[in-house]
Design a protein around this motif. Structure first.
Motif, PDB file in Angstrom:
ATOM      1  N   SER A 223      23.508   3.463   0.961  1.00 38.72           N
ATOM      2  CA  SER A 223      22.140   2.973   0.921  1.00 38.72           C
ATOM      3  C   SER A 223      21.342   3.783  -0.098  1.00 38.72           C
ATOM      4  CB  SER A 223      21.486   3.091   2.309  1.00 38.72           C
ATOM      5  OG  SER A 223      20.120   2.731   2.247  1.00 38.72           O
ATOM      6  N   THR A 224      20.603   3.063  -0.929  1.00 39.88           N
ATOM      7  CA  THR A 224      19.739   3.702  -1.923  1.00 39.88           C
ATOM      8  C   THR A 224      18.302   3.346  -1.605  1.00 39.88           C
ATOM      9  OG1 THR A 224      21.469   3.489  -3.608  1.00 39.88           O
ATOM     10  CG2 THR A 224      19.231   3.950  -4.376  1.00 39.88           C
ATOM     11  N   ALA A 225      17.559   4.303  -1.051  1.00 37.78           N
ATOM     12  CA  ALA A 225      16.153   4.084  -0.714  1.00 37.78           C
ATOM     13  C   ALA A 225      15.322   4.335  -1.968  1.00 37.78           C
ATOM     14  CB  ALA A 225      15.726   5.024   0.406  1.00 37.78           C
ATOM     15  N   ALA A 226      14.737   3.283  -2.507  1.00 35.96           N
ATOM     16  CA  ALA A 226      14.099   3.348  -3.822  1.00 35.96           C
ATOM     17  C   ALA A 226      12.589   3.479  -3.752  1.00 35.96           C
ATOM     18  CB  ALA A 226      14.477   2.116  -4.635  1.00 35.96           C
ATOM     19  N   GLY A 227      12.052   3.916  -2.626  1.00 34.36           N
ATOM     20  CA  GLY A 227      10.622   4.132  -2.537  1.00 34.36           C
ATOM     21  C   GLY A 227       9.826   2.857  -2.365  1.00 34.36           C
ATOM     22  N   THR A 228       8.511   2.964  -2.527  1.00 39.81           N
ATOM     23  CA  THR A 228       7.583   1.858  -2.281  1.00 39.81           C
ATOM     24  C   THR A 228       6.810   1.557  -3.550  1.00 39.81           C
ATOM     25  OG1 THR A 228       7.375   2.586   0.021  1.00 39.81           O
ATOM     26  CG2 THR A 228       5.702   1.055  -0.792  1.00 39.81           C
ATOM     27  N   ARG A 229       6.627   0.266  -3.825  1.00 39.59           N
ATOM     28  CA  ARG A 229       5.931  -0.172  -5.027  1.00 39.59           C
ATOM     29  C   ARG A 229       4.994  -1.324  -4.672  1.00 39.59           C
ATOM     30  NH1 ARG A 229       8.246   3.757  -6.228  1.00 39.59           N
ATOM     31  NH2 ARG A 229       9.609   4.207  -8.007  1.00 39.59           N
ATOM     32  N   PRO A 230       3.949  -1.558  -5.500  1.00 40.36           N
ATOM     33  CA  PRO A 230       3.188  -2.802  -5.349  1.00 40.36           C
ATOM     34  C   PRO A 230       4.135  -3.995  -5.440  1.00 40.36           C
ATOM     35  CG  PRO A 230       2.029  -1.286  -6.793  1.00 40.36           C
ATOM     36  CD  PRO A 230       3.384  -0.683  -6.548  1.00 40.36           C
ATOM     37  N   ALA A 231       3.893  -5.003  -4.599  1.00 40.48           N
ATOM     38  CA  ALA A 231       4.869  -6.077  -4.440  1.00 40.48           C
ATOM     39  C   ALA A 231       4.910  -7.048  -5.618  1.00 40.48           C
ATOM     40  CB  ALA A 231       4.593  -6.834  -3.142  1.00 40.48           C
ATOM     41  N   THR A 232       3.772  -7.337  -6.237  1.00 37.90           N
ATOM     42  CA  THR A 232       3.707  -8.312  -7.324  1.00 37.90           C
ATOM     43  C   THR A 232       2.854  -7.755  -8.456  1.00 37.90           C
ATOM     44  OG1 THR A 232       1.714  -9.410  -6.513  1.00 37.90           O
ATOM     45  CG2 THR A 232       3.827 -10.179  -5.615  1.00 37.90           C
ATOM     46  N   ALA A 233       2.775  -8.523  -9.543  1.00 42.51           N
ATOM     47  CA  ALA A 233       1.943  -8.105 -10.669  1.00 42.51           C
ATOM     48  C   ALA A 233       0.470  -8.032 -10.254  1.00 42.51           C
ATOM     49  CB  ALA A 233       2.125  -9.064 -11.844  1.00 42.51           C
ATOM     50  N   ASP A 234       0.012  -8.995  -9.434  1.00 44.98           N
ATOM     51  CA  ASP A 234      -1.373  -8.953  -8.948  1.00 44.98           C
ATOM     52  C   ASP A 234      -1.604  -7.709  -8.085  1.00 44.98           C
ATOM     53  OD1 ASP A 234      -2.033 -11.265 -10.268  1.00 44.98           O
ATOM     54  OD2 ASP A 234      -1.740 -12.569  -8.516  1.00 44.98           O
ATOM     55  N   ASP A 235      -0.626  -7.399  -7.247  1.00 43.52           N
ATOM     56  CA  ASP A 235      -0.746  -6.190  -6.420  1.00 43.52           C
ATOM     57  C   ASP A 235      -0.756  -4.939  -7.290  1.00 43.52           C
ATOM     58  OD1 ASP A 235      -0.765  -7.513  -3.885  1.00 43.52           O
ATOM     59  OD2 ASP A 235       1.398  -7.819  -4.094  1.00 43.52           O
ATOM     60  N   GLU A 236       0.012  -4.976  -8.370  1.00 48.00           N
ATOM     61  CA  GLU A 236       0.035  -3.845  -9.307  1.00 48.00           C
ATOM     62  C   GLU A 236      -1.357  -3.592  -9.883  1.00 48.00           C
ATOM     63  OE1 GLU A 236       1.796  -0.819 -11.628  1.00 48.00           O
ATOM     64  OE2 GLU A 236       2.940  -2.141 -10.304  1.00 48.00           O
ATOM     65  N   ARG A 237      -2.034  -4.664 -10.280  1.00 54.97           N
ATOM     66  CA  ARG A 237      -3.376  -4.518 -10.849  1.00 54.97           C
ATOM     67  C   ARG A 237      -4.356  -4.004  -9.798  1.00 54.97           C
ATOM     68  NH1 ARG A 237      -1.385  -8.953 -13.921  1.00 54.97           N
ATOM     69  NH2 ARG A 237      -1.914 -10.457 -12.276  1.00 54.97           N
ATOM     70  N   ALA A 238      -4.256  -4.551  -8.566  1.00 58.05           N
ATOM     71  CA  ALA A 238      -5.146  -4.086  -7.501  1.00 58.05           C
ATOM     72  C   ALA A 238      -4.878  -2.625  -7.168  1.00 58.05           C
ATOM     73  CB  ALA A 238      -4.965  -4.960  -6.261  1.00 58.05           C
ATOM     74  N   TRP A 239      -3.620  -2.220  -7.218  1.00 54.24           N
ATOM     75  CA  TRP A 239      -3.256  -0.821  -6.965  1.00 54.24           C
ATOM     76  C   TRP A 239      -3.874   0.096  -8.014  1.00 54.24           C
ATOM     77  CZ3 TRP A 239       0.554   1.832 -10.121  1.00 54.24           C
ATOM     78  CH2 TRP A 239       0.877   3.113  -9.659  1.00 54.24           C
ATOM     79  N   ARG A 240      -3.853  -0.331  -9.264  1.00 52.62           N
ATOM     80  CA  ARG A 240      -4.447   0.480 -10.323  1.00 52.62           C
ATOM     81  C   ARG A 240      -5.958   0.570 -10.156  1.00 52.62           C
ATOM     82  NH1 ARG A 240      -0.944   2.072 -14.018  1.00 52.62           N
ATOM     83  NH2 ARG A 240       1.041   0.947 -14.268  1.00 52.62           N
ATOM     84  N   ARG A 241      -6.588  -0.543  -9.765  1.00 49.47           N
ATOM     85  CA  ARG A 241      -8.036  -0.502  -9.538  1.00 49.47           C
ATOM     86  C   ARG A 241      -8.395   0.449  -8.404  1.00 49.47           C
ATOM     87  NH1 ARG A 241      -7.537  -6.171 -10.412  1.00 49.47           N
ATOM     88  NH2 ARG A 241      -7.569  -6.543  -8.150  1.00 49.47           N
ATOM     89  N   ALA A 242      -7.455   0.610  -7.455  1.00 49.56           N
ATOM     90  CA  ALA A 242      -7.694   1.502  -6.320  1.00 49.56           C
ATOM     91  C   ALA A 242      -7.398   2.955  -6.651  1.00 49.56           C
ATOM     92  CB  ALA A 242      -6.853   1.054  -5.126  1.00 49.56           C
ATOM     93  N   GLY A 243      -7.074   3.251  -7.904  1.00 47.85           N
ATOM     94  CA  GLY A 243      -6.824   4.634  -8.293  1.00 47.85           C
ATOM     95  C   GLY A 243      -5.364   5.022  -8.318  1.00 47.85           C
ATOM     96  N   SER A 244      -4.465   4.056  -8.246  1.00 47.61           N
ATOM     97  CA  SER A 244      -3.016   4.298  -8.304  1.00 47.61           C
ATOM     98  C   SER A 244      -2.550   5.341  -7.291  1.00 47.61           C
ATOM     99  CB  SER A 244      -2.603   4.731  -9.713  1.00 47.61           C
ATOM    100  OG  SER A 244      -3.000   3.793 -10.674  1.00 47.61           O
ATOM    101  N   PRO A 245      -2.860   5.164  -6.007  1.00 52.80           N
ATOM    102  CA  PRO A 245      -2.399   6.147  -5.011  1.00 52.80           C
ATOM    103  C   PRO A 245      -0.880   6.186  -4.940  1.00 52.80           C
ATOM    104  CG  PRO A 245      -3.222   4.174  -3.926  1.00 52.80           C
ATOM    105  CD  PRO A 245      -3.574   4.036  -5.374  1.00 52.80           C
ATOM    106  N   ARG A 246      -0.333   7.334  -4.586  1.00 52.21           N
ATOM    107  CA  ARG A 246       1.118   7.516  -4.503  1.00 52.21           C
ATOM    108  C   ARG A 246       1.624   7.481  -3.065  1.00 52.21           C
ATOM    109  NH1 ARG A 246       3.433   9.122  -9.128  1.00 52.21           N
ATOM    110  NH2 ARG A 246       5.219   9.954  -7.968  1.00 52.21           N
TER     111      ARG A 246
END
Length: 410
Positions: A176-199
Motif C-alpha cells: 500500500s502506498t499512502a499518497a497523502g491528501t490533495r484537493p479533489a478537482t481543479a475547482d477545489d485546487e483554486r478554492a484551496w489556494r484562495r484559502a491560503g493553501s493549508p497543508r
C-alpha cells in the motif's frame, strides 16, 4: 402481395411462438441478453459473433430470416434505450415513453458480456495480481481549513494498493502506498489556494488530521510477517473456486457462509450476502461464470437502479448501477465496462443527509487499475515500511489512464 404469399404469411404468423409476439412484453432476462449482444461491438470483437449467438437461441426451423429480424429488433432496442451516444438517455427523435435501461438490465447484460468475453486471458499464471486506487473525499467547509464557516472545497485522501495471491497455496502479499491528501478537482485546487493553501485539515468523519504530504508511506506485507494480509473478501481461494456459477445456488451458499459468521436477522444477512457478491464481482479472481452469477444475484436485489452512462473516478465511461444500503444510508455504485462487462470501479455515495454528508455526495471510491494472472512473483519477500518523496504538481492528473480491466478465466 398475391394470394399465395398472403397464405404463407398467415401460416407463419399462426406458427409464431408466443415469445415472438410483438404485443407480448419481452422477458427482462431475454431483453438484457439481447441488449448485451447488440452492444458487444462488431462480430469477432470478443471471439463470439453476436449473430452466431442469436442463431443458437432460435430454433433452426425458423431459418435465417427470423434470426435477422431478431437481431434487427435487438439493435432497435439498444438505439431506443441507450441513444446514439450510448449514454443511457433517449436519442433525437426517440419517443420519451420508451423505458430506459434499468439497473437490472445493465447487470444482466454485463453478465452475458462476461460469459461471451471470457475474461480476455487464460488463467495460466502462478499469482493473481491486482492493482487498485482508493480515495476518500472530505468536505472542508471553512476558508481556514477547518469544518464550518463559509466557502469550502473537497479534499481527496488517496492511496494505491497492490495485491498478489498465490494460485495453489494460502499465501498473500500486499503493498500500500499512502499518497497523502490533495484537493479533489481543479475547482477545489483554486478554492484551496484562495484559502491560503493549508497543508493540513481537520474534517468531520476523520479520526486524524489529514495532511498534504510530499512523501508517500509505503507498507509491504509478505506471508509470515507480523500482520499477514487478510483473504480477499474473507474467502480462501479454494472456497472461491468451489462457489457455484448459478445465481440462486450462489445466493444459498453465500447465505450459509455469512450465517455461520454472523448472528443477524434475515434483512441484515441479505445485505451481507449482497456485499459478499459485490466483492466477488469487483475484487476477487473470479471466473467469468462466477462473476456473471454475482451480477445476476445483485440484479435481484431490491432498489437496484440505473445511473445510465457514467464515469469511474479516472474518467473511464461505462454503465452505472447503484445498489442501496438503506441501513447505512449509502449506495454502492458500480461502473461496468460496456464491452466486456468487467468492473471499472466503485463509488460509495450518501443516500441521505447527515453525519457531515449531503445526499448524493461521493464518500469514497475504488478504481480498478489492473488485474490478471501472472507468473511474475511479488517484488518483495518480507514486511517493510518506508517513505518515498513525491513532489506535488497540481497540474498533474490524479492518475494515469488505466488500461482496460481484464478479468480471470479458469
Amino acid at each position: 402481395m398475391n394470394r399465395t404469399e398472403r397464405d404463407v404469411m398467415r401460416r407463419l404468423a399462426a406458427a409464431r411462438p408466443a415469445r415472438l409476439d410483438p404485443a407480448v412484453p419481452a422477458d427482462p432476462g431475454v431483453r438484457a441478453e439481447e441488449l448485451a449482444l447488440a452492444m458487444s461491438g462488431p462480430p469477432g470483437a470478443s471471439g463470439v459473433s453476436p449473430r452466431a449467438v442469436a442463431v443458437r437461441r432460435v430454433s433452426p426451423r425458423w431459418g435465417i430470416g427470423l434470426v435477422s429480424a431478431a437481431a434487427a429488433a435487438a439493435a432497435a432496442v439498444v438505439a431506443t434505450l441507450m441513444g446514439p451516444a450510448g449514454d443511457g438517455g433517449p436519442g433525437p427523435g426517440t419517443s420519451r415513453e420508451a423505458a430506459p435501461a434499468s439497473g437490472r438490465d445493465f447487470l444482466l447484460a454485463a453478465a452475458v458480456r462476461q460469459e461471451a468475453d471470457g475474461g480476455g486471458t487464460d488463467a495460466t499464471g502462478a499469482f493473481w495480481y491486482q492493482r487498485q486506487r482508493h480515495g476518500s473525499l472530505h468536505r472542508v467547509e471553512g476558508g481556514d481549513g477547518k469544518s464550518g464557516g463559509g466557502g469550502g472545497y473537497t479534499v481527496d485522501r488517496r492511496s494505491d494498493s497492490e495485491y498478489w495471491l498465490a494460485r495453489d497455496a494460502d499465501r498473500r502479499w500486499s503493498r500500500s502506498t499512502a499518497a497523502g491528501t490533495r484537493p479533489a478537482t481543479a475547482d477545489d485546487e483554486r478554492a484551496w489556494r484562495r484559502a491560503g493553501s493549508p497543508r493540513a485539515w481537520d474534517v468531520a468523519g476523520s479520526f486524524e488530521k489529514l495532511t498534504r504530504d510530499d512523501t508517500a508511506l509505503i507498507t509491504q506485507d509478505a506471508p509470515g510477517g507480523a500482520t499477514d494480509t487478510m483473504p480477499m473478501g474473507d474467502l480462501e481461494i479454494a472456497e472461491l473456486r468451489a462457489l457455484p456459477t448459478d445465481d440462486k445456488a450462489l445466493r444459498e451458499r453465500l447465505h450459509e457462509l455469512v450465517d455461520a459468521e454472523y448472528n443477524a436477522p434475515p434483512d441484515t444477512l441479505r445485505r451481507l450476502v449482497a456485499a459478499k457478491a459485490l466483492e466477488i464481482a469487483v475484487g476477487m479472481p473470479a471466473t467469468p461464470g462466477l462473476r456473471a452469477a454475482a451480477y445476476r444475484l445483485l440484479a435481484a436485489e431490491p432498489g437496484v437502479r440505473s445511473l445510465g452512462g457514467t464515469e469511474d473516478r479516472s474518467g473511464r465511461r461505462g454503465d452505472g448501477v447503484a445498489i442501496p444500503d438503506q441501513e447505512a444510508g449509502t449506495e454502492q455504485r458500480i461502473v461496468l465496462d460496456r464491452r466486456t462487462g468487467a468492473p471499472l470501479g466503485t463509488l460509495t455515495a450518501a443516500t441521505r443527509d447527515g453525519h457531515g454528508r449531503v445526499k448524493g455526495e461521493i464518500i469514497e471510491y475504488t478504481t480498478m487499475v489492473g488485474q490478471s494472472w501472472t507468473d511474475t512473483p511479488p517484488p518483495f519477500d518480507r514486511d517493510d515500511q518506508r517513505e518515498m518523496h513525491i513532489p506535488y504538481d497540481p497540474r498533474k492528473k490524479p492518475e494515469p489512464e488505466p488500461e482496460p480491466v481484464r478479468t480471470a478465466r479458469d
